[in-house]
Motif scaffolding. Structure first.
Motif, PDB file in Angstrom:
ATOM      1  N   ARG A   1       2.228  11.960 -13.121  1.00 10.47           N
ATOM      2  CA  ARG A   1       1.720  11.834 -11.532  1.00 10.47           C
ATOM      3  C   ARG A   1       0.304  11.512 -11.815  1.00 10.47           C
ATOM      4  O   ARG A   1      -0.444  12.114 -12.563  1.00 10.47           O
ATOM      5  N   PHE A   2      -0.075  10.777 -10.968  1.00 13.03           N
ATOM      6  CA  PHE A   2      -1.718  10.191 -11.067  1.00 13.03           C
ATOM      7  C   PHE A   2      -2.671  11.508 -10.658  1.00 13.03           C
ATOM      8  O   PHE A   2      -3.542  11.406 -10.966  1.00 13.03           O
ATOM      9  N   ARG A   3      -2.068  12.289  -9.838  1.00 12.50           N
ATOM     10  CA  ARG A   3      -2.757  13.472  -9.517  1.00 12.50           C
ATOM     11  C   ARG A   3      -2.798  14.573 -10.833  1.00 12.50           C
ATOM     12  O   ARG A   3      -3.654  15.350 -10.440  1.00 12.50           O
ATOM     13  N   GLU A   4      -2.200  14.216 -11.720  1.00 11.33           N
ATOM     14  CA  GLU A   4      -2.341  15.273 -13.118  1.00 11.33           C
ATOM     15  C   GLU A   4      -3.428  14.547 -13.849  1.00 11.33           C
ATOM     16  O   GLU A   4      -3.955  15.324 -14.771  1.00 11.33           O
ATOM     17  N   THR A   5      -3.820  13.398 -13.328  1.00 14.80           N
ATOM     18  CA  THR A   5      -4.990  12.963 -14.311  1.00 14.80           C
ATOM     19  C   THR A   5      -6.341  13.285 -13.726  1.00 14.80           C
ATOM     20  O   THR A   5      -6.660  13.437 -12.470  1.00 14.80           O
ATOM     21  N   SER A   6      -7.401  13.440 -14.405  1.00 17.20           N
ATOM     22  CA  SER A   6      -8.961  13.617 -13.879  1.00 17.20           C
ATOM     23  C   SER A   6      -9.323  12.722 -13.032  1.00 17.20           C
ATOM     24  O   SER A   6      -9.993  12.557 -11.901  1.00 17.20           O
ATOM     25  N   ARG A   7      -8.988  11.090 -13.541  1.00 14.67           N
ATOM     26  CA  ARG A   7      -9.574  10.253 -12.818  1.00 14.67           C
ATOM     27  C   ARG A   7      -8.753  10.363 -11.426  1.00 14.67           C
ATOM     28  O   ARG A   7      -9.207   9.962 -10.357  1.00 14.67           O
ATOM     29  N   GLY A   8      -7.578  10.645 -11.265  1.00 18.29           N
ATOM     30  CA  GLY A   8      -6.775  10.791 -10.172  1.00 18.29           C
ATOM     31  C   GLY A   8      -7.561  11.578  -9.116  1.00 18.29           C
ATOM     32  O   GLY A   8      -7.765  11.446  -7.929  1.00 18.29           O
ATOM     33  N   HIS A   9      -7.986  13.180  -9.854  1.00 11.35           N
ATOM     34  CA  HIS A   9      -8.784  13.989  -8.977  1.00 11.35           C
ATOM     35  C   HIS A   9     -10.046  13.264  -8.332  1.00 11.35           C
ATOM     36  O   HIS A   9     -10.536  13.520  -7.147  1.00 11.35           O
TER      37      HIS A   9
ATOM     38  N   LEU B   1      -6.658  10.815  -5.357  1.00  5.19           N
ATOM     39  CA  LEU B   1      -5.314  10.598  -5.260  1.00  5.19           C
ATOM     40  C   LEU B   1      -4.421  11.664  -4.977  1.00  5.19           C
ATOM     41  O   LEU B   1      -4.432  12.631  -5.999  1.00  5.19           O
ATOM     42  N   ASN B   2      -3.609  11.654  -3.903  1.00  2.96           N
ATOM     43  CA  ASN B   2      -2.461  12.786  -3.896  1.00  2.96           C
ATOM     44  C   ASN B   2      -1.007  12.185  -4.321  1.00  2.96           C
ATOM     45  O   ASN B   2      -0.293  12.817  -4.283  1.00  2.96           O
ATOM     46  N   SER B   3      -1.064  11.031  -4.518  1.00  2.43           N
ATOM     47  CA  SER B   3       0.293  10.430  -4.847  1.00  2.43           C
ATOM     48  C   SER B   3      -0.019   9.242  -5.956  1.00  2.43           C
ATOM     49  O   SER B   3      -1.085   9.136  -6.381  1.00  2.43           O
ATOM     50  N   GLY B   4       1.275   8.617  -6.290  1.00  4.22           N
ATOM     51  CA  GLY B   4       1.100   7.604  -7.500  1.00  4.22           C
ATOM     52  C   GLY B   4       1.970   8.209  -8.735  1.00  4.22           C
ATOM     53  O   GLY B   4       1.667   9.389  -9.062  1.00  4.22           O
TER      54      GLY B   4
ATOM     55  N   VAL C   1       0.835  -1.150  -0.006  1.00  4.27           N
ATOM     56  CA  VAL C   1       0.022  -0.191  -0.037  1.00  4.27           C
ATOM     57  C   VAL C   1       0.768   1.328  -0.186  1.00  4.27           C
ATOM     58  O   VAL C   1       1.517   1.583   0.973  1.00  4.27           O
ATOM     59  N   PRO C   2       1.181   1.855  -1.218  1.00  4.30           N
ATOM     60  CA  PRO C   2       0.673   1.775  -2.190  1.00  4.30           C
ATOM     61  C   PRO C   2       1.273   0.423  -3.331  1.00  4.30           C
ATOM     62  O   PRO C   2       2.173   0.077  -3.026  1.00  4.30           O
ATOM     63  N   GLU C   3       0.384   0.180  -4.239  1.00  8.89           N
ATOM     64  CA  GLU C   3       0.952  -1.033  -5.111  1.00  8.89           C
ATOM     65  C   GLU C   3       2.143  -0.697  -5.824  1.00  8.89           C
ATOM     66  O   GLU C   3       2.278   0.482  -6.116  1.00  8.89           O
TER      67      GLU C   3
END
Length: 463
Positions: A378-386, A390-393, A352-354
């Motif tokens: 960065r996952f936070r750059e994606t709309s799905r991440g928002h 998600l603050n990390s990834g 956690v996280p994978e």
């Protein structure tokens, strides 16, 4: 001439896949399983239990929603060991039921008991209570798997000091936990318990850990661990483990520090479960860790009609690769030449996280002297991440600047073990950066990170 065309010792991923493949080709198969139910370590103490435990923890703790609602958010306020075991038992029952049905419909016979060699083609099955049975087979597959390494200096008791097979049956959730061994298993359990707000100390005698993972991902992962107050003790060997008068476990390290916790998990390695197979009778030797050497293509041991597959042969010791090894061994035993395996397979670490990775790391690319460029998303750059909070990834892709080919994909964060397969496919099909630049991905998805990372690398490359 023989009782069966093939006898398989063990019903884990490699054993079950080999048995079913052999049966589908019209041959008689017997699977010998020493456990009470089929499935092997993978179903009962390893892969499935640990991943079920992880999913249960993330659901009940509300971990995935904390990006929106804060670190104190929980779906269930008081989570106990019984909450974790309830879902685990349902999952294991389902896995066993599916496997038993698979064996039944393919006419694979099973025998409950411990198998041992009486000769190159003879297996004695001890069902307990003095009941034994001897069977013969034209081909034999050793798929007995591994068991935890249990050194004498660790006071295992199944109540407060556990190995990695026992931890799924822990009687209660601890307030603090020491994990010795920062390999895949140790890291997975350390982060799972950390997600339950257990104070975790991860101890590793080497100065680094998970060395096969890209170093930039490990640095990001370490940052997340520290942010969650996971104490990481690298480069410190364990001198002794003692129990204090209050009942706490005191782990004394070589650097003079003591780690005092309520419970301890020892997860520093596994050994092949071969010591009771009487392999000498078949003419097969093992190494110091109980592992069997095989031909990497055919999976044959030093005795041509005896095969071995899965964790008992060592690297890469993944359930996914073990399944394929079992199938390849079964096909070769019937005279079918196996196709060369794909160059790249994915690693999945269910921490956690994978963490998931396929292909070359940046360090390997540098060692080979390949001119390259890197793209990061960065996952936070994606709309799905928002949307997911998600603050990390992150996703990291490495491309050759000479051929434009993808060389490696490395992902840390939610859904990493699912996302990796897009990169794996492009790697094995020898695809280039152009696929990611020109392709359209569903919106909004985390898979968009491939486009973002591809454009990031493309913008840095001379055109």
């Amino acid at each position: 001439m023989y009782d069966f065309d093939m006898v398989v010792i063990g019903s884990g991923p490699s054993g079950r896949r080999a048995a079913v493949q052999f049966a589908k080709l019209g041959k008689s198969v017997l699977v010998v399983e020493k456990g009470r139910r089929v499935g092997g370590v993978s179903v009962h103490t390893g892969t499935i239990p640990s991943k079920t435990l992880r999913e249960t923890v993330l659901n009940l703790s509300g971990w995935r929603e904390r990006g929106f609602y804060g670190r104190s958010y929980r779906v269930k306020q008081d989570i106990g060991a019984t909450d974790l075991i309830a879902r685990l038992q349902k999952t294991l029952d389902h896995e066993v039921e599916v496997l038993e049905h698979q064996f039944s419909r393919n006419m694979v016979k099973t025998a409950s008991g411990e198998g041992r060699f009486l000769g190159p083609n003879k297996i004695e099955i001890n069902a307990g209570g003095g009941e034994t049975r001897v069977v013969s087979a034209a081909h034999i597959l050793i798929a007995c798997g591994t068991r935890p390494f249990r050194p004498d200096y660790v006071p295992f008791d199944g109540r407060s000091v556990f190995d990695s097979d026992e931890i799924i049956d822990l009687p209660k959730l601890p307030r603090s936990l020491a994990v010795i061994g920062a390999g895949v298993i140790g890291v997975e359990y350390a982060t799972i318990f950390s997600a339950l707000d257990v104070a975790v100390t991860l101890i590793e005698p080497r100065p680094t850990f998970l060395d096969f993972i890209d170093k930039e991902l490990i640095e990001e992962f370490m940052h997340e661990l520290r942010d969650r107050n996971v104490a990481v003790r690298l480069g410190s060997a364990v001198n002794s483990i003692e129990r204090s008068e209050s009942g706490s476990i005191v782990t004394k390290l070589s650097d003079g520090r003591n780690v005092t916790t309520e419970m301890l998990l020892f997860a520093a390695g596994r050994v092949g479960a071969t010591d009771r197979l009487n392999l000498e009778a078949a003419g097969i030797a093992v190494d110091h860790r109980g592992r069997i050497a095989v031909d990497p293509v055919t999976l044959q041991t030093s005795v041509p009609h005896i095969y071995a597959a899965g964790d008992v042969i060592g690297f890469p010791s993944l359930a996914s690769t073990s399944m394929e090894q079992g199938r390849v061994a079964a096909c070769h035993a019937l005279g079918m030449e196996p196709m060369a395996p794909p160059e790249f397979f994915p690693y999945g670490i269910y921490s956690v996280p994978e963490i998931s990775t396929a292909g070359l790391t940046e360090e390997e690319v540098r060692t080979r002297g390949i001119p390259y460029e890197v793209g990061v998303a960065r996952f936070r750059e994606t709309s799905r991440g928002h949307i997911m909070g998600l603050n990390s990834g992150m996703m990291k892709m490495i491309f050759s600047t000479k051929t434009r080919r993808l060389l490696g994909v490395h992902i840390l964060g939610e859904g990493a073990t699912e996302l990796i397969h897009i990169g794996q496919a492009v790697l094995n099909l020898k695809g280039t950066i152009d696929y990611f630049i020109q392709n359209t991905f569903n919106y909004p998805t985390l898979a968009e990170a491939y486009k973002i990372a591809g454009l990031d690398a493309w913008n840095r490359m001379s055109r």
